[in-house]
Design a protein around this motif. Structure first.
Motif, PDB file in Angstrom:
ATOM      1  N   TRP A  79       0.826  -1.196   0.000  1.00 52.63           N
ATOM      2  CA  TRP A  79       0.000   0.000   0.000  1.00 52.63           C
ATOM      3  C   TRP A  79       0.863   1.250   0.000  1.00 52.63           C
ATOM      4  CZ3 TRP A  79      -0.755   4.341   2.945  1.00 52.63           C
ATOM      5  CH2 TRP A  79      -1.902   5.086   2.673  1.00 52.63           C
ATOM      6  N   VAL A 137      -5.341  -4.488   9.360  1.00 51.22           N
ATOM      7  CA  VAL A 137      -6.776  -4.366   9.102  1.00 51.22           C
ATOM      8  C   VAL A 137      -7.331  -3.288  10.020  1.00 51.22           C
ATOM      9  CG1 VAL A 137      -8.984  -5.552   9.007  1.00 51.22           C
ATOM     10  CG2 VAL A 137      -6.883  -6.811   8.526  1.00 51.22           C
ATOM     11  N   ARG A 138      -7.876  -2.242   9.422  1.00 54.19           N
ATOM     12  CA  ARG A 138      -8.425  -1.124  10.170  1.00 54.19           C
ATOM     13  C   ARG A 138      -9.807  -1.483  10.715  1.00 54.19           C
ATOM     14  NH1 ARG A 138      -7.849   4.231   6.793  1.00 54.19           N
ATOM     15  NH2 ARG A 138      -9.669   3.383   5.780  1.00 54.19           N
ATOM     16  N   ASP A 186     -12.628  -0.315  10.126  1.00 54.41           N
ATOM     17  CA  ASP A 186     -13.684  -0.354   9.113  1.00 54.41           C
ATOM     18  C   ASP A 186     -13.478  -1.496   8.110  1.00 54.41           C
ATOM     19  OD1 ASP A 186     -11.508   0.624   7.798  1.00 54.41           O
ATOM     20  OD2 ASP A 186     -12.534   2.335   6.898  1.00 54.41           O
ATOM     21  N   LYS A 227     -10.930  -2.229   6.295  1.00 54.88           N
ATOM     22  CA  LYS A 227     -10.062  -1.921   5.153  1.00 54.88           C
ATOM     23  C   LYS A 227      -8.720  -2.590   5.399  1.00 54.88           C
ATOM     24  CE  LYS A 227      -8.499   1.059   1.777  1.00 54.88           C
ATOM     25  NZ  LYS A 227      -7.705   0.139   1.030  1.00 54.88           N
ATOM     26  N   PHE A 279      -4.760  -3.133   4.633  1.00 51.36           N
ATOM     27  CA  PHE A 279      -3.537  -2.503   4.131  1.00 51.36           C
ATOM     28  C   PHE A 279      -2.438  -3.552   4.174  1.00 51.36           C
ATOM     29  CE2 PHE A 279      -6.055   0.840   6.066  1.00 51.36           C
ATOM     30  CZ  PHE A 279      -6.033   1.829   5.102  1.00 51.36           C
TER      31      PHE A 279
END
Length: 168
Positions: free
Chosen positions: A7, A22-23, A25, A27, A29
């Motif tokens: 990323w 992993v965020r 939300d 998402k 990366f």
């Protein structure tokens, strides 16, 4: 085998390598190495970090628009296996890589076009500024103390015979 892109720096991540973040939300990366992960955590912008692909593309160091980049896109649609199609695809990949390498070489040559003339101008300017540090060849002939002394070395016949024996 699925190859992911980092990323942060956009380099290729091979299976079993790199770090995944992993965020909240959901998402995802992916990072190729801890250097990229740490820069992400420090909230650095990849377009402002000089060693990333984003910086190089933004500042004209790498090619940005090329039709060969279309083939590198990620496709999630599964295809039915066809031996002829796979064979033709592998042949096409080789041709596309050759085209991309040629275009990158041309891009690099265009970027470096004016560099040689610029370096010559800089060298000439420096020479003009520091001409007093150089001695003229006529001065060196008049005063031999400014040059290094010449040393004559005699080689005995025995040593030259040993060298010939070693060569054989």
């Amino acid at each position: 085998m699925r190859l992911e892109k980092c990323w942060f720096c956009s380099s290729t991540i091979y299976p079993g390598h790199g770090i995944q973040f992993v965020r909240n939300d959901a998402k995802i990366f992916r990072f190729c190495r801890s250097k990229c992960h740490k820069n992400f955590k420090m909230k650095r912008n990849p377009r402002k970090v000089k060693w990333t692909k984003a910086y190089r593309r933004l500042h004209g160091k790498d090619m940005t628009q090329d039709s060969t980049f279309e083939f590198e896109r990620k496709r999630n649609r599964p295809e039915r296996y066809d031996r002829n199609l796979a064979e033709n695809t592998l042949k096409a990949i080789k041709k596309i890589d050759k085209v991309r390498v040629d275009r990158e070489a041309r891009h690099h040559a265009l970027r470096m076009k004016g560099k040689k003339a610029k370096e010559q101008k800089e060298a000439q300017k420096e020479l003009e500024q520091h001409i007093h540090l150089l001695k003229a060849p006529a001065v060196l002939q008049e005063d031999p103390s400014l040059t290094l002394p010449k040393i004559k070395v005699k080689v005995s016949q025995q040593q030259s015979e040993e060298n010939q024996a070693m060569e054989e």
